[in-house]
Scaffold this motif. Structure first.
Motif, PDB file in Angstrom:
ATOM      1  N   ALA A  18       0.818  -1.217   0.000  1.00  0.00           N
ATOM      2  CA  ALA A  18       0.000   0.000   0.000  1.00  0.00           C
ATOM      3  C   ALA A  18       0.841   1.252   0.000  1.00  0.00           C
ATOM      4  O   ALA A  18       0.366   2.326  -0.329  1.00  0.00           O
ATOM      5  N   LEU A  19       2.126   1.096   0.358  1.00  0.00           N
ATOM      6  CA  LEU A  19       2.996   2.261   0.452  1.00  0.00           C
ATOM      7  C   LEU A  19       4.045   2.255  -0.650  1.00  0.00           C
ATOM      8  O   LEU A  19       5.095   2.868  -0.503  1.00  0.00           O
ATOM      9  N   GLU A  67       1.020   7.073   4.403  1.00  0.00           N
ATOM     10  CA  GLU A  67       0.443   6.888   3.065  1.00  0.00           C
ATOM     11  C   GLU A  67       0.002   8.222   2.473  1.00  0.00           C
ATOM     12  O   GLU A  67       0.248   8.511   1.304  1.00  0.00           O
ATOM     13  N   LYS A  70       2.982  10.291   1.527  1.00  0.00           N
ATOM     14  CA  LYS A  70       3.587   9.811   0.283  1.00  0.00           C
ATOM     15  C   LYS A  70       2.790  10.264  -0.938  1.00  0.00           C
ATOM     16  O   LYS A  70       3.366  10.525  -1.995  1.00  0.00           O
ATOM     17  N   ARG A  71       1.500  10.343  -0.772  1.00  0.00           N
ATOM     18  CA  ARG A  71       0.695  10.814  -1.906  1.00  0.00           C
ATOM     19  C   ARG A  71       0.979  12.282  -2.197  1.00  0.00           C
ATOM     20  O   ARG A  71       0.986  12.694  -3.368  1.00  0.00           O
TER      21      ARG A  71
END
Length: 366
Positions: A18-19, A67, A70-71
């Motif tokens: 997911a990351l 997360e 990171k986006r």
């Protein structure tokens, strides 16, 4: 509830699917309202490519924040070491003094230890663009930033504490334990301030709030309490029925566990509820200072605070939707130098002597 890991264990959060790292395209835009000069900070952070964090937040609480970070800032890796507050303090100081690679950000619930590190010169100043949105009580010297506003409460087992006896205040708890001591002997837990810096902080704040704390502690002592160093065992004991009540429990963990365990009840005392904060600072010798600024700003932003709020960590910002205590109930522990009093050796020794005397007087006589 935080699951302790090895002192040397370093979790690379980006390893999870997911990351997964996104391809770097156009440079990320600076957040709305930030100064134009922040573009240079973003560029420097992308060049650094990583940030290293020492913290005692649970992975389940931190991963969604990472997360989202990171986006917004793809290409910056986040490394996270999950450490107990005492371990974190010792490791960070040892590595810094030895000029070894250490954390860029230190983020801990041990407020007094964080203030001491800042006071001893281990942090760097940073005027975060998010500072105007923070309460005055949450920032010290543009170095220490309170990221959360976490209430400290009472946890009880719904099967063992009848609804009509659930304590709603400190006085209620004392009355319950004095009038029904036999029923609760061996069934009450709290932090051991001699072994837990967090427990010492909470109890010392109780004593500063009201002189009635001593009487409450005497009532707890007469139940031959279970003394713990972390919240986890207390919550597990109450949820299983081994314990009936736990006092001075970190509310964020308690609420998260109550979602999974219907027998677990949580009370925030109506007379006063301590509200503490996990303080974050950027290390003076940070190897990745720009990336550290980006991550700290994100933690303090509405987006970052919203992510924390969705995982039971109450945000420090008032403009983020979240559960709140009623007006006048919160006794906020301010981020600042007054916390250094707790770490004075003579003050601590005197406090613990008094605590041990209370415990000794509470034991049954032969």
């Amino acid at each position: 509830m935080r699951i302790p890991t090895s002192l040397l264990a370093l979790t690379v959060l980006l390893a999870a699917p997911a990351l997964a790292q996104k391809p770097q395209g156009a440079a990320p835009q600076r957040p709305a309202g930030y100064p134009r000069s922040y573009d240079a900070t973003i560029a420097d952070a992308r060049a650094e490519g990583r940030v290293r964090i020492y913290a005692n937040a649970d992975r389940a609480e931190l991963v969604p924040v990472v997360e989202a970070f990171k986006r917004r800032y793809p290409g910056i890796q986040v490394f996270y070491a999950d450490l107990g507050s005492t371990e974190m303090y010792a490791r960070f100081v040892r590595e810094t003094r030895a000029r070894q690679y250490s954390a860029d950000i230190v983020w801990s619930s041990a407020m007094d230890q964080q203030v001491k590190l800042i006071n001893d010169g281990y942090a760097q100043q940073y005027a975060s663009p998010e500072k105007p949105a923070l309460p005055e009580t949450a920032v010290w010297k543009n170095m220490g930033f309170g990221v959360t506003a976490e209430p400290i409460g009472i946890v009880y087992n719904r099967r063992l504490v009848p609804a009509g006896q659930v304590p709603q205040s400190h006085q209620d708890l004392e009355t319950l334990l004095r009038t029904r001591r036999a029923a609760y002997t061996g069934k009450v837990a709290t932090f051991d301030p001699a072994r837990s810096n967090t427990g010492y902080l909470y109890l010392s704040q109780d004593f500063q709030t009201t002189r009635d704390t001593r009487s409450l502690m005497e009532a707890i002592a007469r139940t031959r309490p279970v003394l713990e160093t972390t919240t986890g065992p207390m919550l597990a004991g109450v949820a299983s029925g081994k314990l009936a009540i736990a006092y001075n429990v970190i509310g964020s963990y308690a609420l998260e566990q109550a979602r999974r365990h219907p027998d677990l009840g949580v009370v925030f005392p109506r007379d006063y509820t301590l509200v503490t904060s996990r303080i974050a600072f950027i290390a003076r010798e940070a190897r990745h200072p720009a990336a550290a600024r980006l991550f700290l700003d994100f933690l303090l932003s509405r987006e970052g605070q919203g992510q924390l709020a969705r995982h039971s960590l109450w945000p420090v910002r008032s403009d983020v939707p979240s559960r709140r205590l009623p007006p006048g109930q919160a006794r906020v522990v301010r981020v600042g130098p007054q916390l250094l009093v707790n770490l004075d050796r003579l003050t601590r020794a005197r406090f613990l002597r008094d605590w041990n005397a209370i415990l000794g007087n509470g034991q049954p006589r032969p």
